[in-house]
Design a protein around this motif. Structure first.
Motif, PDB file in Angstrom:
ATOM      1  N   ARG A   1      -3.777  -8.852  -6.076  1.00  0.00           N
ATOM      2  CA  ARG A   1      -3.371  -8.527  -4.641  1.00  0.00           C
ATOM      3  C   ARG A   1      -3.512  -9.762  -3.704  1.00  0.00           C
ATOM      4  O   ARG A   1      -2.926  -9.972  -2.876  1.00  0.00           O
ATOM      5  CB  ARG A   1      -4.107  -7.363  -4.195  1.00  0.00           C
TER       6      ARG A   1
ATOM      7  N   ARG B   1      -3.994   0.885  -2.721  1.00  0.00           N
ATOM      8  CA  ARG B   1      -3.635  -0.633  -2.711  1.00  0.00           C
ATOM      9  C   ARG B   1      -2.880  -0.993  -4.035  1.00  0.00           C
ATOM     10  O   ARG B   1      -3.248  -0.595  -5.091  1.00  0.00           O
ATOM     11  CB  ARG B   1      -4.879  -1.217  -2.427  1.00  0.00           C
TER      12      ARG B   1
ATOM     13  N   ARG C   1       0.898  -1.214   0.015  1.00  0.00           N
ATOM     14  CA  ARG C   1      -0.121   0.030   0.100  1.00  0.00           C
ATOM     15  C   ARG C   1       0.685   1.229  -0.063  1.00  0.00           C
ATOM     16  O   ARG C   1       2.140   1.183   0.421  1.00  0.00           O
ATOM     17  CB  ARG C   1      -0.953  -0.104   1.277  1.00  0.00           C
TER      18      ARG C   1
END
Length: 374
Positions: free
Chosen positions: A347, A27, A18
Motif C-alpha cells: 500500500r 485498507r 479503501r
C-alpha cells in the motif's frame, strides 16, 4: 453508512485505496485471514486484529453444517458469535461443495450433496446460499457459483461459466436491497480470455458491489495464473474492488497486486504456522530443521510479532519438534503479521509511486534465502 470503495492512488495497474463499511474501513490491497469455522485457528480475535487485519473470511459450507446458520443467527450473528466486531466476508459455499466430487450432484437448480461430517443430505442453491449468508450477518456476501475445475476444455469451461452467470443473477435477486451490506459477483472462464470477458460483461450487466476472480489457484501454476491476471482484472469494472479468491503465496500476492487486484485470502499463513513453517522477507523457514536447535537469534529481525520479539529460533524449534500448542500459536501470529506487513508495504509503495522498487527489493531479499546458520 453504505458500502463504498475509493481508489486513493495508482502505480501502473496497481491500486491503493479503501473500502468503507458500517463495521469499519478495509485498507486495500487487503489480505483476509481465513476463519473457516468462526475461528482463525490458534488465535484470539483481538490478536488477529493486532496483526493488522481489517477483515476476516468465514466459510458458508462449514458453518451451515456446524453449528448451522440458524443457530448462529439465534445467538446474535457471526460477529457476536466469534467476538469479531469488524467486517467479515463469507464465501458462497460453492468451492467446498464442488470439491466433494462423488458426494454431490449438480443441476440447474443447485447442488445436492452429502455432508462430509455425518452424511446428511443438503441442497445448496443461489437462494439458500444468500439466506445462509444473511443469517450469518456477513458484511460481504459472495454470489453462488460453480468453481470450474482445472484443466477444463473450452466447452466445459463455457458451460460452467454460463451456469455461474445464471446463478449470479439468481444470487442478485435473492440478496435484494440491503444497505450497508455488499454482494460480490465471481468471474469464471478458466484460462480462456474470451470466456472471462463474457463473464465480466454478464456480471457487470447484473451489477455487483465488487467482483471476484474465481477459478484460479486450482492447480494451474503461477505462470498460467499470471497470464490470466494480465487481462482478467482489467475486464472488470475499474471503480469496484477486485478480489482474487484463495491466493496465496507472498509472491503470488505481489504479482497479483501489480496486475490490479485489491483483495486476497488464503489458509497458507495459518496452516503453515501449525506445521512449523514460517514466512519471512527472505522466504520460508522450516523450524523443524536441526540448524535452529542452538540459534539464539529471532526468527525474523525487525518483525514486531511476539514470536520474534520474545522468543529465539532455538525455542521455536524446541516447541515445534515437541508439537506443543504454543508453536502453532506463535508461528501463526508471525505468519499473519508478516502477511499484513507485506500488504502495508505494498500500500505504501503504491501511494508513493515506488511499487517497482518495492517489488525488486521483495524478490532480491527472497533470493538471498534464510540467514546463515550459526
Amino acid at each position: 453508512m453504505r458500502f463504498a470503495f475509493q481508489i486513493e492512488a495508482r502505480d501502473g495497474r496497481a491500486r491503493q485505496g479503501r473500502i468503507d463499511t458500517p463495521r469499519g474501513e478495509i485498507r486495500t490491497p487487503a489480505f483476509m485471514p481465513v476463519g473457516t469455522a468462526a475461528t482463525v485457528k490458534g488465535m484470539l480475535p483481538e490478536q488477529v486484529r493486532e496483526t493488522g487485519a481489517d477483515i476476516l473470511l468465514g466459510n458458508t459450507y462449514h458453518l451451515m453444517l456446524r453449528p448451522s446458520a440458524e443457530r448462529i443467527a439465534d445467538l446474535g450473528g457471526l460477529h457476536k458469535f466469534m467476538n469479531w466486531d469488524r467486517p467479515i466476508l463469507t464465501d458462497s459455499g460453492g468451492f467446498q461443495v464442488m470439491s466433494l466430487a462423488n458426494l454431490r450432484k449438480l443441476t440447474e437448480e443447485g447442488v445436492r450433496f452429502a455432508s462430509h461430517v455425518d452424511g446428511s443430505r443438503h441442497m445448496l442453491t443461489p437462494e439458500r446460499s444468500m439466506e445462509i449468508q444473511r443469517l450469518l450477518g456477513s458484511d460481504i456476501v459472495m454470489a453462488f457459483d460453480e468453481c470450474t475445475p482445472f484443466p477444463a476444455d473450452e466447452a466445459l469451461a463455457r458451460a460452467s461459466m454460463e451456469l455461474s452467470m445464471r446463478w449470479a443473477q439468481r444470487s442478485r435477486e435473492a440478496f435484494g436491497d440491503r444497505p450497508g451490506y455488499a454482494l460480490f459477483g465471481i468471474q469464471q472462464g478458466s484460462v480462456y480470455k474470451d470466456l472471462r470477458a463474457e463473464s465480466a460483461e454478464a456480471l457487470t450487466a447484473i451489477g455487483f458491489d465488487g467482483y471476484a476472480i474465481g477459478g484460479l489457484a486450482v492447480g494451474e501454476g503461477q505462470e498460467l495464473m499470471f497470464d490470466v491476471l494480465d487481462y482478467a482484472p482489467g475486464q472488470l469494472p475499474d471503480d469496484k474492488p477486485r478480489y482474487l479468491m484463495g491466493v496465496g503465496k507472498p509472491d503470488d500476492i505481489v504479482g497479483a497486486v501489480q496486475r490490479g487486484v485489491d483483495m486476497f485470502d488464503c489458509v497458507l499463513p495459518t496452516r503453515s504456522g501449525r506445521t512449523g513453517q514460517a514466512w519471512t522477507a527472505r522466504g520460508s523457514v522450516n523450524l523443524r530443521n536441526a540448524r535452529h536447535r542452538d540459534d539464539p537469534r529471532p526468527l525474523e529481525e525487525g518483525c514486531d510479532c511476539p514470536a520474534c520479539t520474545k522468543y529465539s529460533r532455538a525455542y521455536l524449534h524446541h516447541v515445534v519438534r515437541l508439537d506443543e500448542m504454543i508453536a502453532g500459536m506463535l508461528l501463526t501470529w508471525h505468519n499473519l503479521r508478516y502477511y499484513q506487513r507485506l500488504m502495508a508495504g505494498l500500500r505504501g509503495a503504491i501511494a508513493t509511486a515506488r511499487l517497482d522498487a518495492f517489488v525488486a527489493e521483495f524478490h532480491a531479499l527472497r533470493a538471498q534465502g534464510d540467514i546463515d546458520p550459526i
